[in-house]
Scaffold this motif. Structure first.
Motif, mmCIF file in Angstrom:
data_model
loop_
_atom_site.group_PDB
_atom_site.id
_atom_site.type_symbol
_atom_site.label_atom_id
_atom_site.label_comp_id
_atom_site.label_asym_id
_atom_site.label_seq_id
_atom_site.Cartn_x
_atom_site.Cartn_y
_atom_site.Cartn_z
ATOM 1 N N MET A 1 37.282 24.807 14.377
ATOM 2 C CA MET A 1 38.584 24.512 14.921
ATOM 3 C C MET A 1 38.463 23.272 15.799
ATOM 4 S SD MET A 1 40.773 26.837 17.688
ATOM 5 C CE MET A 1 39.435 27.939 17.876
ATOM 6 N N LYS A 2 39.335 22.320 15.569
ATOM 7 C CA LYS A 2 39.333 21.077 16.346
ATOM 8 C C LYS A 2 40.137 21.275 17.626
ATOM 9 C CE LYS A 2 39.619 16.363 16.740
ATOM 10 N NZ LYS A 2 38.822 15.839 17.791
ATOM 11 N N ILE A 3 39.525 20.937 18.730
ATOM 12 C CA ILE A 3 40.188 20.964 20.029
ATOM 13 C C ILE A 3 40.388 19.502 20.448
ATOM 14 C CG2 ILE A 3 40.042 21.749 22.434
ATOM 15 C CD1 ILE A 3 40.010 24.069 20.475
ATOM 16 N N TYR A 4 41.608 19.128 20.774
ATOM 17 C CA TYR A 4 41.938 17.743 21.095
ATOM 18 C C TYR A 4 41.761 17.451 22.583
ATOM 19 C CZ TYR A 4 43.522 17.460 16.342
ATOM 20 O OH TYR A 4 43.553 17.469 14.968
ATOM 21 N N LEU A 5 40.656 17.897 23.123
ATOM 22 C CA LEU A 5 40.371 17.749 24.538
ATOM 23 C C LEU A 5 40.131 16.294 24.924
ATOM 24 C CD1 LEU A 5 39.879 19.226 27.195
ATOM 25 C CD2 LEU A 5 37.515 19.544 26.497
ATOM 26 N N LYS A 6 39.304 15.622 24.156
ATOM 27 C CA LYS A 6 38.941 14.244 24.482
ATOM 28 C C LYS A 6 40.170 13.334 24.496
ATOM 29 C CE LYS A 6 35.957 10.433 23.104
ATOM 30 N NZ LYS A 6 34.905 9.975 22.182
ATOM 31 N N GLU A 7 41.047 13.508 23.517
ATOM 32 C CA GLU A 7 42.221 12.660 23.424
ATOM 33 C C GLU A 7 43.109 12.793 24.668
ATOM 34 O OE1 GLU A 7 40.736 13.446 19.305
ATOM 35 O OE2 GLU A 7 40.974 14.629 21.113
ATOM 36 N N TYR A 8 43.352 14.019 25.098
ATOM 37 C CA TYR A 8 44.197 14.230 26.279
ATOM 38 C C TYR A 8 43.473 13.796 27.556
ATOM 39 C CZ TYR A 8 47.704 16.629 23.524
ATOM 40 O OH TYR A 8 48.683 16.916 22.613
ATOM 41 N N ARG A 9 42.184 14.052 27.635
ATOM 42 C CA ARG A 9 41.410 13.648 28.814
ATOM 43 C C ARG A 9 41.457 12.129 28.963
ATOM 44 N NH1 ARG A 9 36.727 11.530 29.300
ATOM 45 N NH2 ARG A 9 35.954 12.057 27.220
ATOM 46 N N GLU A 10 41.249 11.422 27.843
ATOM 47 C CA GLU A 10 41.265 9.962 27.896
ATOM 48 C C GLU A 10 42.652 9.412 28.204
ATOM 49 O OE1 GLU A 10 39.403 8.746 24.224
ATOM 50 O OE2 GLU A 10 37.404 8.834 25.140
ATOM 51 N N VAL A 30 31.899 20.738 28.591
ATOM 52 C CA VAL A 30 33.026 19.878 28.229
ATOM 53 C C VAL A 30 32.633 19.002 27.038
ATOM 54 C CG1 VAL A 30 34.527 17.978 28.991
ATOM 55 C CG2 VAL A 30 34.077 19.913 30.520
ATOM 56 N N ASN A 31 31.460 18.416 27.090
ATOM 57 C CA ASN A 31 30.987 17.580 25.990
ATOM 58 C C ASN A 31 30.854 18.386 24.703
ATOM 59 O OD1 ASN A 31 28.451 16.436 24.359
ATOM 60 N ND2 ASN A 31 29.574 14.757 25.326
ATOM 61 N N ASP A 32 30.316 19.581 24.788
ATOM 62 C CA ASP A 32 30.153 20.422 23.598
ATOM 63 C C ASP A 32 31.494 20.796 22.978
ATOM 64 O OD1 ASP A 32 27.408 20.302 23.863
ATOM 65 O OD2 ASP A 32 27.179 22.354 24.611
ATOM 66 N N ILE A 33 32.504 21.009 23.808
ATOM 67 C CA ILE A 33 33.846 21.306 23.286
ATOM 68 C C ILE A 33 34.424 20.065 22.625
ATOM 69 C CG2 ILE A 33 36.214 21.925 23.905
ATOM 70 C CD1 ILE A 33 34.958 23.636 26.210
ATOM 71 N N GLU A 34 34.278 18.917 23.280
ATOM 72 C CA GLU A 34 34.832 17.679 22.724
ATOM 73 C C GLU A 34 34.175 17.285 21.406
ATOM 74 O OE1 GLU A 34 36.500 15.357 26.663
ATOM 75 O OE2 GLU A 34 34.896 14.429 25.504
ATOM 76 N N THR A 35 32.906 17.568 21.259
ATOM 77 C CA THR A 35 32.199 17.178 20.034
ATOM 78 C C THR A 35 32.221 18.261 18.961
ATOM 79 O OG1 THR A 35 30.083 17.911 20.954
ATOM 80 C CG2 THR A 35 30.671 15.568 21.243
ATOM 81 N N GLY A 36 32.855 19.384 19.264
ATOM 82 C CA GLY A 36 32.976 20.446 18.280
ATOM 83 C C GLY A 36 31.765 21.344 18.152
ATOM 84 N N LYS A 37 30.823 21.218 19.075
ATOM 85 C CA LYS A 37 29.623 22.068 19.034
ATOM 86 C C LYS A 37 29.937 23.499 19.436
ATOM 87 C CE LYS A 37 26.370 18.333 19.917
ATOM 88 N NZ LYS A 37 25.467 17.742 20.898
ATOM 89 N N THR A 38 30.988 23.672 20.226
ATOM 90 C CA THR A 38 31.396 25.001 20.668
ATOM 91 C C THR A 38 32.901 25.038 20.829
ATOM 92 O OG1 THR A 38 30.967 26.753 22.280
ATOM 93 C CG2 THR A 38 31.160 24.537 23.151
ATOM 94 N N ASN A 39 33.473 26.214 20.727
ATOM 95 C CA ASN A 39 34.889 26.416 20.990
ATOM 96 C C ASN A 39 35.032 27.144 22.320
ATOM 97 O OD1 ASN A 39 36.080 25.289 18.642
ATOM 98 N ND2 ASN A 39 35.421 27.073 17.488
ATOM 99 N N ASP A 43 40.412 31.933 28.024
ATOM 100 C CA ASP A 43 40.699 31.626 29.425
ATOM 101 C C ASP A 43 40.278 30.204 29.779
ATOM 102 O OD1 ASP A 43 37.971 32.556 29.205
ATOM 103 O OD2 ASP A 43 37.908 32.700 31.383
ATOM 104 N N THR A 44 39.218 29.717 29.164
ATOM 105 C CA THR A 44 38.782 28.340 29.396
ATOM 106 C C THR A 44 39.777 27.359 28.793
ATOM 107 O OG1 THR A 44 36.471 29.023 29.410
ATOM 108 C CG2 THR A 44 36.903 26.685 29.031
ATOM 109 N N LEU A 45 40.298 27.671 27.617
ATOM 110 C CA LEU A 45 41.300 26.825 26.980
ATOM 111 C C LEU A 45 42.540 26.709 27.865
ATOM 112 C CD1 LEU A 45 41.914 25.244 24.321
ATOM 113 C CD2 LEU A 45 43.070 27.318 23.547
ATOM 114 N N VAL A 46 42.941 27.807 28.468
ATOM 115 C CA VAL A 46 44.097 27.805 29.371
ATOM 116 C C VAL A 46 43.819 26.936 30.590
ATOM 117 C CG1 VAL A 46 45.501 29.241 30.911
ATOM 118 C CG2 VAL A 46 44.980 30.040 28.598
ATOM 119 N N ARG A 47 42.634 27.071 31.181
ATOM 120 C CA ARG A 47 42.287 26.251 32.357
ATOM 121 C C ARG A 47 42.255 24.768 32.006
ATOM 122 N NH1 ARG A 47 37.606 29.611 33.097
ATOM 123 N NH2 ARG A 47 36.376 27.741 33.439
#
Length: 83
Positions: A1-10, A30-39, A43-47
């Motif tokens: 599953m792709k999380i668009y964290l990096k795009e919003y952070r940037e 944070v890096n692992d989520i942005e690179t897709g290594k982990t989801n 509760d973390t997604l909400v934060r």
């Protein structure tokens, strides 16, 4: 599953370190989520969404454009388009 964290952070112009500090994570997570290594857990997604000022759906790739809210015989409805 792709999380668009990096795009919003940037878009906000903050670093991984700053975001990690805001949500109580370490930078590696944070890096692992942005690179897709982990989801992230729910509760973390909400934060993360709260820290970035977006909805969790948006982090999951469901951006809404031009929502239309209307009353249909006493029931409020929202009509949206996903981009």
């Amino acid at each position: 599953m792709k999380i668009y964290l990096k795009e919003y952070r940037e878009e906000l112009g903050i670093t991984q370190r700053e975001l990690a500090s805001l949500v109580g994570l370490n930078v590696r997570t944070v890096n692992d989520i942005e690179t897709g290594k982990t989801n992230p857990k729910a509760d973390t997604l909400v934060r993360l969404a709260d820290a970035l000022g977006v909805m969790t759906d948006e982090l999951l790739g469901h951006r809404l454009t031009d929502p239309k809210i209307y009353n249909d015989n006493g029931v409020w409805k929202i009509e949206t388009q996903h981009i």
